[in-house]
Design a protein around this motif. Structure first.
Motif, PDB file in Angstrom:
ATOM      1  N   LEU A 152       2.117 -20.819 -22.351  1.00 45.84           N
ATOM      2  CA  LEU A 152       2.994 -19.530 -21.821  1.00 45.84           C
ATOM      3  C   LEU A 152       3.755 -20.133 -20.394  1.00 45.84           C
ATOM      4  O   LEU A 152       5.005 -20.212 -20.480  1.00 45.84           O
ATOM      5  N   PRO A 153       3.194 -20.664 -19.357  1.00 42.19           N
ATOM      6  CA  PRO A 153       3.641 -21.024 -18.293  1.00 42.19           C
ATOM      7  C   PRO A 153       4.764 -22.344 -18.433  1.00 42.19           C
ATOM      8  O   PRO A 153       5.674 -22.280 -17.765  1.00 42.19           O
ATOM      9  N   THR A 154       4.417 -23.205 -19.477  1.00 36.44           N
ATOM     10  CA  THR A 154       5.326 -24.166 -19.686  1.00 36.44           C
ATOM     11  C   THR A 154       6.611 -23.614 -20.449  1.00 36.44           C
ATOM     12  O   THR A 154       7.914 -24.064 -19.881  1.00 36.44           O
ATOM     13  N   SER A 174      12.282 -18.609 -11.188  1.00 37.68           N
ATOM     14  CA  SER A 174      12.040 -17.589 -12.129  1.00 37.68           C
ATOM     15  C   SER A 174      11.424 -16.153 -11.260  1.00 37.68           C
ATOM     16  O   SER A 174      10.294 -15.788 -11.399  1.00 37.68           O
ATOM     17  N   TRP A 175      12.372 -15.442 -10.492  1.00 35.62           N
ATOM     18  CA  TRP A 175      12.087 -14.382  -9.669  1.00 35.62           C
ATOM     19  C   TRP A 175      11.725 -13.271 -10.737  1.00 35.62           C
ATOM     20  O   TRP A 175      11.077 -12.041 -10.515  1.00 35.62           O
ATOM     21  N   TRP A 277       2.172 -19.128 -11.651  1.00 33.86           N
ATOM     22  CA  TRP A 277       2.833 -18.809 -10.441  1.00 33.86           C
ATOM     23  C   TRP A 277       3.441 -20.219 -10.190  1.00 33.86           C
ATOM     24  O   TRP A 277       4.605 -20.019  -9.506  1.00 33.86           O
ATOM     25  N   ARG A 278       2.842 -21.296 -10.260  1.00 33.23           N
ATOM     26  CA  ARG A 278       3.669 -22.480 -10.257  1.00 33.23           C
ATOM     27  C   ARG A 278       5.101 -22.733 -11.112  1.00 33.23           C
ATOM     28  O   ARG A 278       6.005 -23.239 -10.678  1.00 33.23           O
ATOM     29  N   ALA A 279       4.808 -22.125 -12.296  1.00 32.81           N
ATOM     30  CA  ALA A 279       5.978 -22.129 -13.289  1.00 32.81           C
ATOM     31  C   ALA A 279       7.102 -21.392 -12.878  1.00 32.81           C
ATOM     32  O   ALA A 279       8.406 -21.575 -12.769  1.00 32.81           O
ATOM     33  N   GLY A 286      10.241 -29.093 -11.379  1.00 36.75           N
ATOM     34  CA  GLY A 286       9.037 -29.247 -10.395  1.00 36.75           C
ATOM     35  C   GLY A 286       7.886 -29.961 -11.116  1.00 36.75           C
ATOM     36  O   GLY A 286       7.844 -30.202 -12.307  1.00 36.75           O
ATOM     37  N   LEU A 287       6.934 -29.517 -10.449  1.00 36.07           N
ATOM     38  CA  LEU A 287       5.521 -29.687 -10.942  1.00 36.07           C
ATOM     39  C   LEU A 287       4.905 -28.674 -11.623  1.00 36.07           C
ATOM     40  O   LEU A 287       5.412 -27.382 -11.283  1.00 36.07           O
TER      41      LEU A 287
END
Length: 366
Positions: A152-154, A174-175, A277-279, A286-287
């Motif tokens: 899902l984060p991907t 993605s705010w 959070w990173r996504a 990014g990473l």
């Protein structure tokens, strides 16, 4: 749970859009007028605020049909918005102004949500895309949801298209996902054993009144409440029709592959939260955190791995080159969030950014 039948492995897409004034580029509450101008040709729905509107495709079998219907929905709704004196914008948050605060849509259910969830409603006029994939039964939908949890984060990173709010860079790709995470039942669902367990957990949540009804189960993947589908609702609304179709076809292929595979491996919930959070922050440019082992690696590498895992299903749909070509295209052009940021850099008051988004909303994307 379901009424009616849908052929397994068909696909349908719901896209939510903002309505903005052509001069100020700020959101305007004209959804009712736009819906009236749109008429009955397409499946058009009101949303949480009158600054938003949604259009759904019919059930599609082929990639070509999906592309045709996604683009048709955008162009037809854009014409209706023009007739109503506003413009249709595929951004998940408004770059100028806000889609709120209430008054929200004049609907008894939405009014009850305003009473129950209070200030949380303010600023919740964000826009996503929901992808429905036809499945044979609810238990299959649950199995697919379990398999999709680590990915899902991907999908969120791939879709990220909401970096600018109120003419300021949020620092996030993605705010929308940050805003939407305020809802108590949102984000990834728990790992579930069956459709019966899903229904039992939802019933327990309804008893607490954190949910007013089952329509407020805002988990990022779930069995659809109304259709015989698994519904994936993690993504921002993509900037272009082409990007919307790439994401939808990747989801469809993953769902079919997961349904035919062994039971999904569980991932650590803390790592999954970190990956979300990173996504949200870095998007696909990014990473990313791989929630299976906690490694940091380029987000595009995870998208490519996801595509390889379901390559046979993509091939059956004739969508392998569609996804592979888009991944290569991203290296040169960047995500929707990256393209929004470039336009914002050219005009810090965000007017050129809004004009870019308005143009790309009704462009196929190639």
């Amino acid at each position: 749970m379901w009424t009616g039948m849908t052929q397994p492995w068909t696909v349908g897409v719901e896209q939510e859009f903002l309505l903005v004034d052509p001069e100020s580029r700020r959101p305007v509450p004209l959804a009712e007028s736009v819906a009236q101008h749109a008429g009955a040709r397409l499946d058009v729905q009101r949303e949480l605020t009158p600054f938003q509107i949604e259009v759904a495709t019919p059930v599609c079998e082929t990639t070509e049909q999906l592309m045709e219907q996604v683009l048709l929905g955008r162009t037809h709704l854009a014409k209706a918005a023009h007739a109503a004196g506003c413009r249709l914008m595929a951004s998940s948050v408004p770059p100028i102004g806000t889609a709120g605060p209430p008054p929200g849509t004049d609907d008894p259910r939405y009014r009850l949500m305003e009473y129950s969830h209070r200030k949380m409603i303010g600023g919740s006029g964000v826009c996503g895309m929901h992808v429905h994939v036809g499945v044979p039964d609810p238990d299959t939908a649950i199995r697919i949801g379990n398999a999709l949890r680590p990915w899902l984060p991907t999908l969120l990173a791939l879709s990220a298209n909401s970096p600018i709010e109120q003419a300021e860079d949020t620092g996030y790709a993605s705010w929308r996902s940050i805003v939407w995470s305020r809802w108590p039942i949102s984000g990834p669902p728990p790992h579930l054993g069956s459709a019966a367990e899903y229904e039992a957990r939802v019933a327990a949540l309804e008893a607490t009144e954190v949910l007013l009804d089952t329509g407020m189960v805002y988990w990022d993947v779930r069995p659809s409440e109304q259709h015989p589908t698994v519904e994936v609702r993690v993504t921002d609304v993509p900037l272009t029709a082409h990007e919307a179709v790439v994401i939808a076809e990747l989801i469809r292929a993953f769902a079919r592959t997961a349904a035919e595979s062994a039971d999904a491996e569980r991932v650590d919930d803390l790592l999954l939260k970190a990956a979300y959070w990173r996504a949200s922050r870095d998007g696909v440019d990014g990473l990313a955190v791989d929630p299976r082992d906690g490694r940091l690696l380029p987000a595009r590498d995870l998208v490519a791995e996801m595509a390889r895992w379901c390559e046979n299903a993509l091939d059956d749909a004739g969508a392998v080159s569609l996804v592979q070509d888009h991944l290569e295209w991203l290296r040169s052009h960047g995500s929707g969030a990256a393209r929004q940021r470039r336009a914002f850099g050219a005009s810090p008051d965000a007017r050129e950014l809004v004009d870019l988004v308005l143009a790309e909303t009704v462009d196929e994307g190639r």
